[in-house]
Structure formats: C-alpha cells, structure tokens
Design an enzyme around this catalytic site. Structure first.
Site, PDB file in Angstrom:
ATOM      1  CG  MET A  30      -1.884  -1.182   1.208  1.00  0.00           C
ATOM      2  SD  MET A  30      -3.437  -0.852   2.039  1.00  0.00           S
ATOM      3  CE  MET A  30      -2.863  -0.584   3.689  1.00  0.00           C
ATOM      4  CG  HIS A  37       7.430  -2.128   1.619  1.00  0.00           C
ATOM      5  ND1 HIS A  37       7.281  -1.018   2.420  1.00  0.00           N
ATOM      6  CD2 HIS A  37       6.256  -2.801   1.688  1.00  0.00           C
ATOM      7  CE1 HIS A  37       6.073  -1.025   2.952  1.00  0.00           C
ATOM      8  NE2 HIS A  37       5.428  -2.092   2.524  1.00  0.00           N
ATOM      9  N   GLY A 149       5.372  -9.896   4.218  1.00  0.00           N
ATOM     10  CA  GLY A 149       6.199  -9.840   5.421  1.00  0.00           C
ATOM     11  C   GLY A 149       5.554 -10.583   6.586  1.00  0.00           C
ATOM     12  CG  ASP A 152       1.078  -6.882   8.204  1.00  0.00           C
ATOM     13  OD1 ASP A 152       0.548  -6.301   9.152  1.00  0.00           O
ATOM     14  OD2 ASP A 152       1.809  -6.294   7.381  1.00  0.00           O
ATOM     15  CB  SER A 189       4.986  -0.655  10.494  1.00  0.00           C
ATOM     16  OG  SER A 189       3.695  -0.166  10.222  1.00  0.00           O
ATOM     17  NE  ARG A 191      -1.321   0.582  10.480  1.00  0.00           N
ATOM     18  CZ  ARG A 191      -2.580   0.969  10.586  1.00  0.00           C
ATOM     19  NH1 ARG A 191      -2.935   1.835  11.503  1.00  0.00           N
ATOM     20  NH2 ARG A 191      -3.497   0.501   9.789  1.00  0.00           N
TER      21      ARG A 191
HETATM   22  O1  PAF Z   1       0.139  -5.643   3.700  1.00  0.00           O
HETATM   23  C1  PAF Z   1      -0.280  -4.763   2.916  1.00  0.00           C
HETATM   24  O2  PAF Z   1       0.423  -3.827   2.552  1.00  0.00           O
HETATM   25  C2  PAF Z   1      -1.709  -4.860   2.416  1.00  0.00           C
HETATM   26  O3  PAF Z   1      -2.547  -5.375   3.394  1.00  0.00           O
HETATM   27  C3  PAF Z   1      -1.851  -5.634   1.098  1.00  0.00           C
HETATM   28  C4  PAF Z   1      -1.452  -7.082   1.261  1.00  0.00           C
HETATM   29  C5  PAF Z   1      -0.979  -4.985   0.031  1.00  0.00           C
HETATM   30  C6  PAF Z   1      -3.290  -5.588   0.633  1.00  0.00           C
HETATM   31  O4  PAF Z   1      -3.747  -4.289   0.430  1.00  0.00           O
END
Ligand code: PAF
Length: 284
Positions: A30, A37, A149, A152, A189, A191
């Site tokens: 997202m 990432h 990852g 989550d 994260s 966030r």
């Molecule tokens: O983990 C995330 O960034 C989101 O939940 C995902 C898997 C891209 C779905 O929108």
C-alpha cells in the site's frame, strides 16, 4: 523501472514476459515504502526473472475512515526509494481499476477462526477487504510467487488460505519474509511514520518485551506470561496493549499449555499514542 496505472497495459506487458516462459515475482503493497518492502523486492529479485510491485491503498481493508485518510501516500517518494532495486514494474492503479463498481466490493469468503480473533476481532471486515484486493491483484498479475512480510502474520495466514481455497488454479507460491526491524527492535511499518517523538521512543519496548518473553517463556505458565507481557508494556504510559495472544501457526488456535509439538506464535497489538502497531515472534 516502469510505472503502469492501467490493468490492460499491465496485462499486455506481463503476457510478453509469460510467453517467454519467464517467472514473475509479485510484491503487493500500500506504498509508504520502507526497508521491509525493499527486502521483499530483494528476495523476489533473487527468485524470479521479473519483479512487479503494486502500490494501492486499498479502501476496503480500512474499517475506520480516519485511518484511511491519514494513511501516508507519496508515490514519487516510493518510486525514488525503489528505483535502484530489482523491481521492474510498479503497478499503481486507481480505485476504479480495482473496484469497477459497488458489486466488486462485495465478498463471500469464509476463513473460519483465522479472521475471528486478534486483528479480525478488533478490525471487523479488515481481512475481507485484504482478501478482496489480493484476489483481484493475483488475478491481474498472475505471478509465480508472491511475497509478504511476517510482520502481518495473520494477514499472511489468511492470504495463504485464500490462495489454497479460492485461487488454487492460479498456482501461486506464497513466500513469508522475515520482519525487518529498526535498531531498537521496532518492526518496520508504514505506520511508524505517524508516530510522534515520544511514542517512537517508547515503541521499542514492544519488540524488547516480545524477545524477553521468547527467552523466558518456559519459566512461566501461559497465563503468567501473558500478564507479564501486558504489564511490562503498559507500564510505559505512552503504550497501551490492545491484545497479546499466544496462538498456534498455522490455524491460530489459542495456546493453553506449552506444547513443543506446536509452533507457538506470540502476537501483539499496541497503541503507541494514537497509532496502532502490531508485532509478533515465534517462540520455537
Ligand atoms: O500488507 C499490505 O500492505 C496490504 O494489506 C496488502 C497485502 C498490500 C493488501 O492491500
């Protein structure tokens, strides 16, 4: 690196790769990208001929409109961060490309216990939204492998169920990548960008407590350990534990006694100021 917004354009591009028998690694995100990432891209780059990353802030997985509004968005900054990485295509669709009409925002999944506890309990409908967008993205990209990852972990287990039960025909292999942490242990994260200085300083205690719990869990009963973890974090006035659960991977059944035959996973959600953070650790 190419940035593509339209499904049709991406499909044409990927069909060319597929027709050459090349493998596609997919990293759905997202945006608000960070080192975590980058590590997913790096792993995908080693295991595939081509890496595609999607950047789409999925509205259906937010059960709080304020949360959706304040979610950090900066596509140019994201592209800058990954332009030297192994990612070859960034797919950044509009909402209309993912959800062409209201019907496409309806879902009928059954994930059983996987979506009833922890994040599922505190963020109702969150996982339906995640499953909806991941299904759509998997159908568009049709990768050989998709990378997520461990931070989550519940999301990973839900997507694993989605992949095995609803999307088996696509034959996608899911890869769970390790949590990438800041020097003080805080799990990376998107966030974290929203934390103020005080909350950021306190937030390191979450991972430190999980690590201490892992090192010492056999000296406590399950209930004693849960209480210790919650009290140890809550004693910092900037932090407030929402839940701390000990569950079995992969079914997320509650751990009631230490059983060496079970893969014990400790999962936590904590408010650091007004920002909700999650983390987890395997005990064995
Ligand atoms: O983990 C995330 O960034 C989101 O939940 C995902 C898997 C891209 C779905 O929108």
């Amino acid at each position: 690196m190419k940035v593509i917004n339209k499904v049709e354009e991406l499909t044409v591009e990927l069909n060319i790769f597929r027709s050459k028998g090349l493998s596609i690694g997919f990293v759905p995100t997202m945006g608000a990208l960070h080192q975590g990432h980058l590590s997913l891209i790096e792993t995908a780059g080693k295991e595939n001929d081509l890496v595609v990353m999607s950047i789409f802030v999925n509205p259906t997985q937010f059960n709080n409109s304020e949360d959706l509004k304040k979610y950090p968005r900066d596509l140019n900054k994201d592209i800058e961060l990954i332009k030297k990485s192994a990612c070859s295509i960034v797919f950044a669709p509009d909402e209309k490309d993912i959800y062409p009409d209201e019907n496409s925002k309806k879902s009928d999944f059954n994930f059983g216990l996987l979506t009833k506890i922890m994040e599922g309990k505190f963020r109702p409908s969150h996982f339906d939204g995640v499953a909806m967008v991941v299904k759509r993205l998997f159908e568009i990209v049709q990768p050989s492998k998709a990378y997520f990852g461990q931070k989550d972990i519940q999301q990973f287990l839900v997507i694993n169920h989605l992949n095995n039960h609803y999307l088996a025909d696509l034959k996608i292999t899911l890869v769970k990548c390790p949590i990438i942490r800041e020097p003080d242990g805080l799990a990376m994260s998107s966030r974290n960008l929203l934390l103020n200085d005080d909350s950021r300083k306190s937030a390191g205690l979450i991972a430190k407590t999980l690590i201490q719990a892992k090192e010492n869990y056999k000296s406590f009963s399950v209930e004693e350990l849960k209480k210790w973890v919650i009290d140890n974090i809550n004693k910092d006035t900037k932090l407030k534990v929402e839940y701390f659960e000990l569950v079995n991977d992969p079914d997320l059944e509650e751990i009631k006694i230490w059983d060496k035959n079970k893969k014990i996973l400790a999962c936590i959600a904590v408010f650091a100021g007004s920002i909700r953070l999650i983390d987890n650790i395997y005990f064995n």
